[in-house]
Design a protein around this motif. Sequence first.
Motif, PDB file in Angstrom:
ATOM      1  N   LEU A 171      -3.967   5.697   6.815  1.00 53.45           N
ATOM      2  CA  LEU A 171      -3.540   5.996   5.455  1.00 53.45           C
ATOM      3  C   LEU A 171      -4.264   7.248   4.979  1.00 53.45           C
ATOM      4  O   LEU A 171      -5.415   7.501   5.340  1.00 53.45           O
ATOM      5  N   LYS A 172      -3.592   8.013   4.155  1.00 53.39           N
ATOM      6  CA  LYS A 172      -4.133   9.288   3.678  1.00 53.39           C
ATOM      7  C   LYS A 172      -5.081   9.067   2.493  1.00 53.39           C
ATOM      8  O   LYS A 172      -4.763   8.329   1.558  1.00 53.39           O
ATOM      9  N   PRO A 173      -6.239   9.729   2.503  1.00 53.31           N
ATOM     10  CA  PRO A 173      -7.116   9.721   1.318  1.00 53.31           C
ATOM     11  C   PRO A 173      -6.650  10.813   0.348  1.00 53.31           C
ATOM     12  O   PRO A 173      -6.916  11.995   0.548  1.00 53.31           O
ATOM     13  N   LYS A 174      -5.954  10.416  -0.726  1.00 50.48           N
ATOM     14  CA  LYS A 174      -5.249  11.388  -1.563  1.00 50.48           C
ATOM     15  C   LYS A 174      -5.991  11.686  -2.857  1.00 50.48           C
ATOM     16  O   LYS A 174      -6.747  10.876  -3.373  1.00 50.48           O
ATOM     17  N   LEU A 175      -5.679  12.868  -3.413  1.00 50.31           N
ATOM     18  CA  LEU A 175      -6.199  13.238  -4.724  1.00 50.31           C
ATOM     19  C   LEU A 175      -5.666  12.304  -5.807  1.00 50.31           C
ATOM     20  O   LEU A 175      -6.407  11.837  -6.669  1.00 50.31           O
ATOM     21  N   GLY A 176      -4.365  12.033  -5.767  1.00 47.37           N
ATOM     22  CA  GLY A 176      -3.737  11.179  -6.772  1.00 47.37           C
ATOM     23  C   GLY A 176      -2.837  10.155  -6.124  1.00 47.37           C
ATOM     24  O   GLY A 176      -2.860   9.955  -4.910  1.00 47.37           O
ATOM     25  N   THR A 177      -2.030   9.488  -6.928  1.00 51.18           N
ATOM     26  CA  THR A 177      -1.153   8.383  -6.490  1.00 51.18           C
ATOM     27  C   THR A 177      -1.909   7.450  -5.543  1.00 51.18           C
ATOM     28  O   THR A 177      -1.382   7.019  -4.520  1.00 51.18           O
ATOM     29  N   ARG A 178      -3.134   7.112  -5.911  1.00 55.71           N
ATOM     30  CA  ARG A 178      -3.990   6.317  -5.018  1.00 55.71           C
ATOM     31  C   ARG A 178      -3.528   4.872  -4.897  1.00 55.71           C
ATOM     32  O   ARG A 178      -3.857   4.195  -3.923  1.00 55.71           O
ATOM     33  N   SER A 179      -2.768   4.401  -5.864  1.00 58.24           N
ATOM     34  CA  SER A 179      -2.334   3.005  -5.830  1.00 58.24           C
ATOM     35  C   SER A 179      -1.339   2.763  -4.706  1.00 58.24           C
ATOM     36  O   SER A 179      -1.239   1.653  -4.184  1.00 58.24           O
ATOM     37  N   MET A 180      -0.603   3.789  -4.324  1.00 56.73           N
ATOM     38  CA  MET A 180       0.496   3.692  -3.366  1.00 56.73           C
ATOM     39  C   MET A 180       0.070   4.275  -2.026  1.00 56.73           C
ATOM     40  O   MET A 180      -0.586   5.312  -1.972  1.00 56.73           O
ATOM     41  N   ALA A 181       0.456   3.613  -0.941  1.00 55.59           N
ATOM     42  CA  ALA A 181       0.046   4.049   0.398  1.00 55.59           C
ATOM     43  C   ALA A 181       0.879   5.224   0.873  1.00 55.59           C
ATOM     44  O   ALA A 181       2.103   5.253   0.706  1.00 55.59           O
ATOM     45  N   SER A 182       0.215   6.201   1.481  1.00 55.03           N
ATOM     46  CA  SER A 182       0.860   7.269   2.244  1.00 55.03           C
ATOM     47  C   SER A 182       0.134   7.343   3.576  1.00 55.03           C
ATOM     48  O   SER A 182      -1.096   7.228   3.623  1.00 55.03           O
ATOM     49  N   GLY A 183       0.874   7.533   4.664  1.00 50.10           N
ATOM     50  CA  GLY A 183       0.228   7.477   5.961  1.00 50.10           C
ATOM     51  C   GLY A 183       0.881   8.357   7.000  1.00 50.10           C
ATOM     52  O   GLY A 183       1.917   8.987   6.775  1.00 50.10           O
ATOM     53  N   GLU A 184       0.234   8.392   8.162  1.00 52.93           N
ATOM     54  CA  GLU A 184       0.777   9.043   9.351  1.00 52.93           C
ATOM     55  C   GLU A 184       1.422   7.963  10.216  1.00 52.93           C
ATOM     56  O   GLU A 184       0.832   6.900  10.422  1.00 52.93           O
ATOM     57  N   VAL A 185       2.606   8.245  10.713  1.00 54.20           N
ATOM     58  CA  VAL A 185       3.370   7.251  11.474  1.00 54.20           C
ATOM     59  C   VAL A 185       3.722   7.820  12.842  1.00 54.20           C
ATOM     60  O   VAL A 185       4.196   8.953  12.943  1.00 54.20           O
ATOM     61  N   THR A 186       3.472   7.041  13.881  1.00 55.82           N
ATOM     62  CA  THR A 186       3.896   7.403  15.229  1.00 55.82           C
ATOM     63  C   THR A 186       5.042   6.490  15.640  1.00 55.82           C
ATOM     64  O   THR A 186       5.024   5.284  15.375  1.00 55.82           O
ATOM     65  N   MET A 187       6.062   7.057  16.288  1.00 55.52           N
ATOM     66  CA  MET A 187       7.315   6.339  16.482  1.00 55.52           C
ATOM     67  C   MET A 187       7.320   5.389  17.684  1.00 55.52           C
ATOM     68  O   MET A 187       7.965   4.339  17.648  1.00 55.52           O
TER      69      MET A 187
END
Length: 570
Positions: free
Chosen positions: A269-285
């Motif tokens: 999961l990405k350590p983000k500046l904002g929108t911290r409540s929601m997950a963003s990540g790197e995905v491998t297929m």
Amino acid sequence: MHIRPPGPDHAPLAGAAAIPDSHGLNLFRADPVLARMAALYLPEELAAHLSPHLDRLGALAGGTLDALAAAADRNPPVLHQRNRRGEDAQSVEYHPAYREMERLAFGEFGLAALSHRAGVLGWDAPMPPAAKYLLTYLFVQAEFGLCCPVSMTDSLTRTLRKFGSPELVARYLPALTSQDLDALNQGAMFMTEQGAGSDIAATVVRASPRDDGTWALTGDKWFCSNPDAELAMVLARREDAPGLRGVSLFLLPRTLPDGTPNHHRIVRLKPKLGTRSMASGEVTMNGAVAWMVGEPEAGFRQMADMVNNSRLSNGVRAAGMMRRAVTEALFIAHRRVAFGRRLVEMPLMRRQLLKMTLPMEQARTIVFQTAEALRRADAGEEGAYPLLRILTPLLKFRACRDARKVTGDAMEVRGGCGYIEEWSDARLLRDSHLGSIWEGTSNIVALDVLRAATREGSLPVLRGHVLGLLGNAGALPEAAPALDRAIALAEAAQADPALARQAASALYHVTSAAAMAWEAGRLGMPERLSLARMVLRHRVLPRDPLATDGDEDDARDLLNDPGAQKEENA
């Protein structure tokens, strides 16, 4: 040390607070213009039906929902690769506050479903875009992060219905539009790669055909918001298919029809500046199974439909965050006392508040104008789609950039407390910076304005729309000549793209001024006409930077106390 006792210039004022706190403010009632805009842009019966729901959401956004958003922001999601038995059972753990916000957004208010089916909020038909964006505009004033999964679920549903096979639509549409969180399938959009952000032709994730008619995806996606969504639209390159036409659109399920997990995995999961409540990540297929959506060589064009819908949602969210920032600033300015006067009585503060109010109102007006263009385009009305195609990037470009400044200026009104994470200002400021990156940076979106002009013939349609808003232009005579100059600049920018941002800003400002003047006439609100004139004076027309102006006179009805209702009910 001698301390002078309070005198006439320093006496406490009734109702003043050293640190004004707006918690519990109903954000719908605090913004009476919003109800009037709803009545203007929605059918009368629907506006009346939504009124109590807007009032409830406004109360939640200023109280419970705001507290949930703060808690979720402090407790971001956590990725677990295995369960306690050591089995590969990847999951993302969300804070209970985030789960409760999901219940409100997807469940109670049905924000991702109400455009697609009847029954949401007791209405017997799918609602028009203006209704969806009206509710989102209120919701995002408390929580920005979750509005991304809401928007992507709504946009994925739209794109699937438009381009997907009848089999895929039948299989997944009920779950995508469910208000039961146990049955709900959330959506996502996996586009970005390390070497291919906005440059879709550089996509390297591969799609290989399988014997059963599905496709196997291999490679990595670099920035995937809502990465554990049950369904994602993915761009991938067919084997040995070069260029943009080699990129196709695929529907990627997290769980296969037989109930087994698909093969793709979240790397981190990405350590983000904002929108911290929601997950963003790197995905491998990892050879994940996917279904092609639509025509093989039209992948980018089909994904663009989802992207444009998301861009419109980005503009809505930017407008909502600006409104929350302005509401907070006005609440403070009416209650904080310095040098014996309320802040709102001080000329420089009034000017600062007005400079925040102006772009906020511009964005809100263009939100409703674009929502109406979307409704007309979906109904097949002639000329509506070219208008939608240019209004969408105009809104996304300008409103998302304006939100960064407005939220920063609002933080300054609160002073040192605004810099502290216990208040909403810091979160609004952090979140506001993502709007001008998501779904295309400012340069990309400004160039998309030119693309709409070239490919869709949008400039003559926009000109006709703006002139229609102006009528005989008696209320705003400077607008029509300014419009012609803005269109000439946009035409010049097609030959010299370095002018794209300047042209996009000019078109946005003239269009918003004309629309606010039209609203002023329809609603009997002269203060909106004052706003329209200020847009032209300060954003479009040449002016002497040393000249004085009449902003203070124009502003007298624009800086009312948003918390008066709260204190009356206390």
